[in-house]
Scaffold this active site. Structure first.
Site, PDB file in Angstrom:
ATOM      1  CB  THR A  91      12.436  -0.316  -2.341  1.00 26.74           C
ATOM      2  OG1 THR A  91      11.745   0.362  -1.241  1.00 26.74           O
ATOM      3  CG2 THR A  91      13.720   0.749  -2.613  1.00 26.74           C
ATOM      4  CB  THR A  93       6.864  -6.730  -3.258  1.00 28.94           C
ATOM      5  OG1 THR A  93       6.531  -6.511  -2.018  1.00 28.94           O
ATOM      6  CG2 THR A  93       6.912  -8.316  -3.161  1.00 28.94           C
ATOM      7  CD  GLU A 164       1.812   7.643   2.091  1.00 24.63           C
ATOM      8  OE1 GLU A 164       0.585   7.617   1.651  1.00 24.63           O
ATOM      9  OE2 GLU A 164       2.624   6.820   1.688  1.00 24.63           O
ATOM     10  CB  ALA A 224       8.256  -6.349  11.076  1.00 22.23           C
ATOM     11  CB  CYS A 275       5.753   0.932   3.747  1.00 20.11           C
ATOM     12  SG  CYS A 275       6.156   2.000   2.510  1.00 20.11           S
ATOM     13  CG  PHE A 276       2.583  -1.370   7.687  1.00 23.67           C
ATOM     14  CD1 PHE A 276       3.990  -0.921   7.924  1.00 23.67           C
ATOM     15  CD2 PHE A 276       1.474  -1.519   8.650  1.00 23.67           C
ATOM     16  CE1 PHE A 276       3.831   0.135   9.174  1.00 23.67           C
ATOM     17  CE2 PHE A 276       1.580  -0.533   9.718  1.00 23.67           C
ATOM     18  CZ  PHE A 276       2.614   0.214   9.922  1.00 23.67           C
TER      19      PHE A 276
HETATM   20  P1  NAD Z   1       6.930   6.985  -4.617  1.00 19.48           P
HETATM   21  O1  NAD Z   1       6.829   5.820  -5.405  1.00 19.48           O
HETATM   22  O2  NAD Z   1       5.928   7.789  -3.865  1.00 19.48           O
HETATM   23  O3  NAD Z   1       8.110   7.783  -4.955  1.00 19.48           O
HETATM   24  C1  NAD Z   1       9.579   7.262  -5.473  1.00 19.48           C
HETATM   25  C2  NAD Z   1       9.941   8.028  -6.672  1.00 19.48           C
HETATM   26  O4  NAD Z   1      11.203   7.588  -7.102  1.00 19.48           O
HETATM   27  C3  NAD Z   1       8.917   7.910  -7.832  1.00 19.48           C
HETATM   28  O5  NAD Z   1       8.495   9.602  -8.235  1.00 19.48           O
HETATM   29  C4  NAD Z   1       9.859   7.397  -8.886  1.00 19.48           C
HETATM   30  O6  NAD Z   1       9.432   8.314 -10.352  1.00 19.48           O
HETATM   31  C5  NAD Z   1      11.156   7.872  -8.825  1.00 19.48           C
HETATM   32  N1  NAD Z   1      12.321   7.369  -9.084  1.00 19.48           N
HETATM   33  C6  NAD Z   1      12.397   5.883  -9.415  1.00 19.48           C
HETATM   34  N2  NAD Z   1      13.509   5.857 -10.106  1.00 19.48           N
HETATM   35  C7  NAD Z   1      14.190   6.862 -10.209  1.00 19.48           C
HETATM   36  C8  NAD Z   1      15.398   6.903 -10.770  1.00 19.48           C
HETATM   37  N3  NAD Z   1      16.102   6.306 -11.119  1.00 19.48           N
HETATM   38  N4  NAD Z   1      15.740   8.383 -10.868  1.00 19.48           N
HETATM   39  C9  NAD Z   1      15.095   9.253 -10.366  1.00 19.48           C
HETATM   40  N5  NAD Z   1      13.884   9.208  -9.845  1.00 19.48           N
HETATM   41  C10 NAD Z   1      13.420   7.672  -9.936  1.00 19.48           C
HETATM   42  O7  NAD Z   1       7.533   6.014  -3.304  1.00 19.48           O
HETATM   43  P2  NAD Z   1       7.806   6.667  -1.522  1.00 19.48           P
HETATM   44  O8  NAD Z   1       6.460   6.418  -1.017  1.00 19.48           O
HETATM   45  O9  NAD Z   1       8.116   7.819  -1.423  1.00 19.48           O
HETATM   46  O10 NAD Z   1       8.773   5.825  -1.003  1.00 19.48           O
HETATM   47  C11 NAD Z   1      10.021   5.754  -1.302  1.00 19.48           C
HETATM   48  C12 NAD Z   1      10.729   4.850  -0.325  1.00 19.48           C
HETATM   49  O11 NAD Z   1      10.879   5.156   1.057  1.00 19.48           O
HETATM   50  C13 NAD Z   1      10.517   3.335  -0.418  1.00 19.48           C
HETATM   51  O12 NAD Z   1      11.618   2.620  -0.197  1.00 19.48           O
HETATM   52  C14 NAD Z   1       9.729   3.232   0.673  1.00 19.48           C
HETATM   53  O13 NAD Z   1       9.562   2.043   1.323  1.00 19.48           O
HETATM   54  C15 NAD Z   1      10.095   4.181   1.744  1.00 19.48           C
HETATM   55  N6  NAD Z   1       9.268   4.814   2.756  1.00 19.48           N
HETATM   56  C16 NAD Z   1       8.126   5.010   2.367  1.00 19.48           C
HETATM   57  C17 NAD Z   1       7.201   5.905   3.264  1.00 19.48           C
HETATM   58  C18 NAD Z   1       5.650   6.256   2.770  1.00 19.48           C
HETATM   59  O14 NAD Z   1       5.071   6.540   3.755  1.00 19.48           O
HETATM   60  N7  NAD Z   1       5.301   6.324   1.723  1.00 19.48           N
HETATM   61  C19 NAD Z   1       7.606   6.228   4.250  1.00 19.48           C
HETATM   62  C20 NAD Z   1       8.796   5.592   4.863  1.00 19.48           C
HETATM   63  C21 NAD Z   1       9.950   5.037   4.009  1.00 19.48           C
HETATM   64  C1  UGA Z   2       3.766   3.521   8.191  1.00 21.35           C
HETATM   65  C2  UGA Z   2       4.749   3.616   9.578  1.00 21.35           C
HETATM   66  O1  UGA Z   2       3.786   4.137  10.544  1.00 21.35           O
HETATM   67  C3  UGA Z   2       5.800   4.493   9.184  1.00 21.35           C
HETATM   68  O2  UGA Z   2       6.486   4.609  10.538  1.00 21.35           O
HETATM   69  C4  UGA Z   2       6.669   4.129   8.356  1.00 21.35           C
HETATM   70  O3  UGA Z   2       7.778   5.120   8.270  1.00 21.35           O
HETATM   71  C5  UGA Z   2       5.915   4.015   7.032  1.00 21.35           C
HETATM   72  O4  UGA Z   2       4.734   2.953   7.192  1.00 21.35           O
HETATM   73  C6  UGA Z   2       6.579   3.459   5.779  1.00 21.35           C
HETATM   74  O5  UGA Z   2       7.585   2.935   5.940  1.00 21.35           O
HETATM   75  O6  UGA Z   2       5.985   3.431   4.767  1.00 21.35           O
HETATM   76  P1  UGA Z   2       1.980   4.440   6.995  1.00 21.35           P
HETATM   77  O7  UGA Z   2       1.783   3.416   6.364  1.00 21.35           O
HETATM   78  O8  UGA Z   2       2.182   5.789   6.129  1.00 21.35           O
HETATM   79  O9  UGA Z   2       3.361   4.655   7.825  1.00 21.35           O
HETATM   80  O10 UGA Z   2       0.779   4.633   7.904  1.00 21.35           O
HETATM   81  P2  UGA Z   2       0.347   4.076   9.290  1.00 21.35           P
HETATM   82  O11 UGA Z   2      -0.276   5.260  10.106  1.00 21.35           O
HETATM   83  O12 UGA Z   2       1.197   3.172   9.833  1.00 21.35           O
HETATM   84  O13 UGA Z   2      -0.893   3.063   9.065  1.00 21.35           O
HETATM   85  C7  UGA Z   2      -0.631   1.906   8.189  1.00 21.35           C
HETATM   86  C8  UGA Z   2      -2.008   1.317   7.958  1.00 21.35           C
HETATM   87  O14 UGA Z   2      -2.156   0.576   9.229  1.00 21.35           O
HETATM   88  C9  UGA Z   2      -3.145   2.019   7.493  1.00 21.35           C
HETATM   89  O15 UGA Z   2      -3.920   1.085   6.568  1.00 21.35           O
HETATM   90  C10 UGA Z   2      -4.025   2.359   8.871  1.00 21.35           C
HETATM   91  O16 UGA Z   2      -5.285   2.542   8.691  1.00 21.35           O
HETATM   92  C11 UGA Z   2      -3.722   0.956   9.596  1.00 21.35           C
HETATM   93  N1  UGA Z   2      -3.650   0.892  11.000  1.00 21.35           N
HETATM   94  C12 UGA Z   2      -2.953   1.800  11.968  1.00 21.35           C
HETATM   95  C13 UGA Z   2      -4.919  -0.121  11.655  1.00 21.35           C
HETATM   96  O17 UGA Z   2      -5.346  -0.539  11.226  1.00 21.35           O
HETATM   97  N2  UGA Z   2      -4.682   0.101  13.168  1.00 21.35           N
HETATM   98  C14 UGA Z   2      -3.842   1.064  13.909  1.00 21.35           C
HETATM   99  O18 UGA Z   2      -4.067   1.001  15.303  1.00 21.35           O
HETATM  100  C15 UGA Z   2      -3.070   1.669  13.268  1.00 21.35           C
END
Ligand code: NAD
Ligand code: UGA
Length: 459
Positions: A91, A93, A164, A224, A275-276
């Site tokens: 999802t 931007t 991650e 946020a 994400c952030f």
């Molecule tokens: P990603 O890009 O790694 O994975 C998404 C996958 O969905 C892709 O492999 C893409 O090919 C697939 N896809 C897209 N449209 C599709 C469709 N119509 N049918 C089947 N597959 C389809 O993304 P992500 O990092 O896993 O993030 C997914 C969601 O989770 C986002 O909304 C993100 O904000 C949220 N999120 C991400 C993290 C993170 O650490 N990456 C943590 C928490 C929440």
């Molecule tokens: C973040 C949140 O921590 C997760 O809870 C959330 O699920 C996820 O986003 C998401 O929705 O995608 P992530 O982005 O994987 O997880 O990693 P973080 O550990 O949060 O770090 C984010 C960024 O902030 C990195 O670039 C990290 O190096 C930086 N960071 C983190 C700092 O610069 N200072 C800190 O004290 C902590």
């Protein structure tokens, strides 16, 4: 083998893969299938070379793949046979049209809704796993209501909070699991089904159930708040550099107050990750669309400070290197957006690299797990960039080392050797404050931390 329930996850990415692997591990009586439109990704999930690097993931996948965890590109059959569908598509931007640069691009999510609609014949629970604007479930319901094959849907929200690099640990021992549903009989029943999954390993007091909209909005707000802490401490790091205060000492002193807490106070070159920024911009967009200008302005500053911090970091590098880096070799230590992941989305390293290339530096990038992604991500950049797995080779002949990612491997290098093999004067810019600055200084380096006095020799 017959399974008690069939779970499907649409989207085999950084969230879908690890999340479902852990559900499969903990719920052997459920069949868990992950589908994706990207067939190459599915092929990798089914191979010995997983598409993402995440500590502990491979061991779990090896255990459950082929038993009760399956990766497939057959989305239609997956939907047809499933009882519960998690939607975990990207999802990002929006880059075009209304809300460009701010709002969530819901095209992948909308296509998923259409796929579910077209291929469903029986009742299903649809759980939003991806991060979505508040009230998105309403749109999903409106689409699914048009099903004419007799299928009934209940949409619930189950946002993911894993980070991650620590995804497996976060999934195995989450601070909380959040499940939002309509407060109706069928909504509560659907929520109960999702609770049942997590109850296999998550203590009941950590499973929070709320109404749908609180759950959707909580996810944006959690990110946020986390990002806000980083921007807050980073803003103070700029003040420290002017006043000889030490940002790490300040973080320790304020973090000792239990009301503030110690985590997420590491000053850095700025936050990255997929994400952030996108989630805050989405929050800003939502606030604006409800006419809440002050709320929008407040959160916008979190992103603004992050951009300021990245710009400040690069400006410091150029200033310290006598205002020119033309033809100077600079080693970039780390390209992933944080340690223990190969993910480079929105990595601050990308910003640093772009700016230094604009200034005509010669860059040599090293990273233990993100080099392949870095090479692909920088393919279009017009400049001299080398990719080295070995940090010593990356630093050889360089005038500066710029540490962008806090990989452990960078803490324990032989910096005496690195100094010896660099061009003099040799500088280190520690964008994460993870190195021993005093020792580096005594080896001969000019040292530039974040939010601490720099240590420089008179040349
Ligand atoms: P990603 O890009 O790694 O994975 C998404 C996958 O969905 C892709 O492999 C893409 O090919 C697939 N896809 C897209 N449209 C599709 C469709 N119509 N049918 C089947 N597959 C389809 O993304 P992500 O990092 O896993 O993030 C997914 C969601 O989770 C986002 O909304 C993100 O904000 C949220 N999120 C991400 C993290 C993170 O650490 N990456 C943590 C928490 C929440
Ligand atoms: C973040 C949140 O921590 C997760 O809870 C959330 O699920 C996820 O986003 C998401 O929705 O995608 P992530 O982005 O994987 O997880 O990693 P973080 O550990 O949060 O770090 C984010 C960024 O902030 C990195 O670039 C990290 O190096 C930086 N960071 C983190 C700092 O610069 N200072 C800190 O004290 C902590």
């Amino acid at each position: 083998m017959s399974f008690e329930k069939k779970i499907l996850c649409i989207g085999a990415g950084y969230v879908g893969g690890p999340t479902m692997a852990v559900i499969a591990l903990k719920c052997p009586e459920y069949k868990v299938t992950i589908v994706d439109i990207n067939e190459e990704k599915i092929r990798k999930w089914n191979s010995g070379q997983l598409p993402i690097y995440e500590p502990g993931l491979e061991e779990i996948i090896t255990k459950v793949r082929g038993s009760n965890l399956f990766f497939s590109a057959d989305i239609k059959s997956g939907i047809k046979e499933s009882d519960i569908i998690f939607v975990s598509v990207n999802t990002p931007t929006k880059t075009f049209g209304l809300g460009a640069g701010m709002a969530s691009d819901l095209q992948y999510w909308e296509k998923t809704a259409q796929q579910i609609l077209e291929n469903s014949e029986g009742p299903k629970i649809v759980a939003e796993k991806c991060t979505l604007p508040v009230k998105t479930a309403q749109a999903m319901e409106r689409i699914l209501k048009t099903n004419n094959k007799g299928a009934q849907f209940e949409v619930v929200s189950n946002p993911e909070f894993l980070a991650e690099g620590t995804a497996i640990q976060d999934l195995l021992e989450p601070d909380r699991v959040l499940i939002g549903s309509h407060q109706t009989e069928s909504g509560l029943k659907a929520a109960e089904e999702i609770v049942r999954i997590y109850s296999h390993w998550v203590p009941a007091e950590k499973i929070i159930t709320t109404n749908l909209w609180s759950s959707e909005l909580s996810k944006l707000v959690a990110n946020a708040f986390l990002a806000q802490r980083i921007s807050s401490i980073n803003s103070i790091s700029a003040l420290c550099e002017k006043t000889d205060a030490d940002v790490a000492e300040i973080a320790f002193a304020i973090g000792a107050d239990r009301r503030i807490g110690a985590s997420f106070l590491n000053a850095s070159v700025g936050f990255g990750g997929s994400c952030f920024k996108k989630d805050i911009l989405n929050l800003v967009y939502i606030a604006e669309s409800y006419g809440l200008k002050e709320v929008a302005e407040y959160w916008k500053m979190v992103v603004k400070i992050n951009e300021y911090q990245q710009e400040r970091f690069v400006a410091n590098i150029i200033r310290a290197m006598f205002n020119t880096v033309v033809d100077k070799k600079i080693a970039i230590f780390g390209f992933s957006f944080k340690a223990n992941t190969g993910d480079i989305r929105e990595s601050p390293a990308r910003f640093v690299v772009n700016k230094l290339i604009e200034e005509k530096a010669i860059l040599s990038i090293t990273d233990p797990h993100a080099l392949e992604n870095a090479r692909a991500g920088l393919a279009e950049v017009d400049g001299e960039i080398l990719f080295e797995l070995d940090p010593y080779r990356a630093a050889k002949g360089a005038s500066a080392v710029v540490l962008v990612t806090e990989w452990d491997v960078f803490r324990n290098l032989d910096y005496e050797r690195i100094y010896r093999e660099m061009k003099k004067p040799a500088s280190i810019f520690d964008g994460r404050n993870i190195l021993d600055h005093q020792t580096l200084f005594s080896l001969g380096f000019d040292v530039y931390p974040i939010g601490k006095p720099s240590l420089t020799h008179s040349h």
